[in-house]
Design an enzyme around this catalytic site. Sequence first.
Site, mmCIF file in Angstrom:
data_model
loop_
_atom_site.group_PDB
_atom_site.id
_atom_site.type_symbol
_atom_site.label_atom_id
_atom_site.label_comp_id
_atom_site.label_asym_id
_atom_site.label_seq_id
_atom_site.Cartn_x
_atom_site.Cartn_y
_atom_site.Cartn_z
ATOM 1 N N TYR A 1 5.094 -72.120 -68.125
ATOM 2 C CA TYR A 1 5.837 -73.289 -67.625
ATOM 3 C C TYR A 1 4.881 -74.452 -67.390
ATOM 4 O O TYR A 1 5.119 -75.574 -67.861
ATOM 5 C CB TYR A 1 6.580 -72.923 -66.339
ATOM 6 C CG TYR A 1 7.239 -74.119 -65.671
ATOM 7 C CD1 TYR A 1 8.339 -74.743 -66.259
ATOM 8 C CD2 TYR A 1 6.763 -74.624 -64.459
ATOM 9 C CE1 TYR A 1 8.940 -75.850 -65.656
ATOM 10 C CE2 TYR A 1 7.359 -75.709 -63.850
ATOM 11 C CZ TYR A 1 8.451 -76.323 -64.452
ATOM 12 O OH TYR A 1 9.041 -77.414 -63.867
ATOM 13 N N ALA B 1 3.617 -75.833 -70.622
ATOM 14 C CA ALA B 1 4.642 -76.623 -71.317
ATOM 15 C C ALA B 1 4.757 -78.013 -70.700
ATOM 16 O O ALA B 1 4.876 -79.021 -71.407
ATOM 17 C CB ALA B 1 5.989 -75.899 -71.251
ATOM 18 N N ILE C 1 10.935 -79.898 -55.116
ATOM 19 C CA ILE C 1 12.138 -80.678 -54.793
ATOM 20 C C ILE C 1 13.242 -79.709 -54.387
ATOM 21 O O ILE C 1 13.578 -78.793 -55.154
ATOM 22 C CB ILE C 1 12.619 -81.507 -56.010
ATOM 23 C CG1 ILE C 1 11.473 -82.297 -56.651
ATOM 24 C CG2 ILE C 1 13.768 -82.425 -55.593
ATOM 25 C CD1 ILE C 1 10.900 -83.425 -55.854
#
Length: 240
Positions: A144, A147, A177
């Site tokens: 992740y 990427a 968030i």
Amino acid sequence: MSRLVLVTGGSSGLGKAIAVRFLAGGDSVVITGRTADTVEQSAQEIGARGVRCDASSPTDVEALCGGLGGRVDVLVNTAGGNTDLSASGRGESLSGIAAAWRANLEANLISAVLTTMAVLPLIPSGGSVVNVGSIGAEYAGSSYGAAKAAVAAWTAGLSAQVGPRGITANTISPGYIEDTAFFHGQLSDERRDALIAATHDQRAGKPDDIAAATLFLASDGARHITGQNLHINGGAFTTR
Ligand SMILES: NC(=O)c1ccc[n+]([C@@H]2O[C@H](COP(=O)([O-])OP(=O)(O)OC[C@H]3O[C@@H](n4cnc5c(N)ncnc54)[C@H](OP(=O)(O)O)[C@@H]3O)[C@@H](O)[C@H]2O)c1
């Protein structure tokens, strides 16, 4: 003048908040997501137009672009997420590792590249592309993070490509968030506390923190800001 704003992944979380901000400013907004019901429901709720589109599917993206009316002033590539959190059981075999890495690259990098390449001919001078990266890119031990690091690197090159046409391209890299579906229910209280403790302002980010900055990057006041990676994380990661 009302602009046409395309927000991929606009049916939830950050993308939905971004869509709401542009709508409040008088722009027309198209939101996308892979789940038809959710896209339609969110679009109706906020007053946008909803289109089901998997941003990592060339066929879906071509169909989406064909229905945009020939002009997109602002493209916000929000679609993505950590596929390690939404899939399980790939195992530690090499084929499992390949599948896991490909999934995150498809979800976060290929999705933004495909949508941008398809929409670029529709963006006029004065337009903007905003790609959503992640603080995870700064700790890129995972597929992740890697990427999202690639998203930021590619966006810098995109900026050089589109700058002569009067178009800006930037990355916004959020920290933690809350009020999103990002963690798929897998964020423990301890981990959440640690993420907040790492910030200077001792709070979680809100989707509207990202939405406000996106609106700014697409505004007249931000025409000389391009090729940048804007971190929004309460100080959890600083660039110095
Ligand atoms: N929340 C955080 O703490 C955080 C931090 C850093 C970066 N980010 C990034 O912020 C972006 C938005 O995530 P979020 O936090 O708002 O999570 P979210 O609430 O899960 O929203 C993700 C949105 O993207 C859509 N989506 C996912 N893959 C898609 C695809 N291939 N094509 C089209 N739509 C797709 C989802 O709808 P469907 O599932 O129906 O397609 C959903 O609307 C992601 O790129 C994420 O990596 C989030």
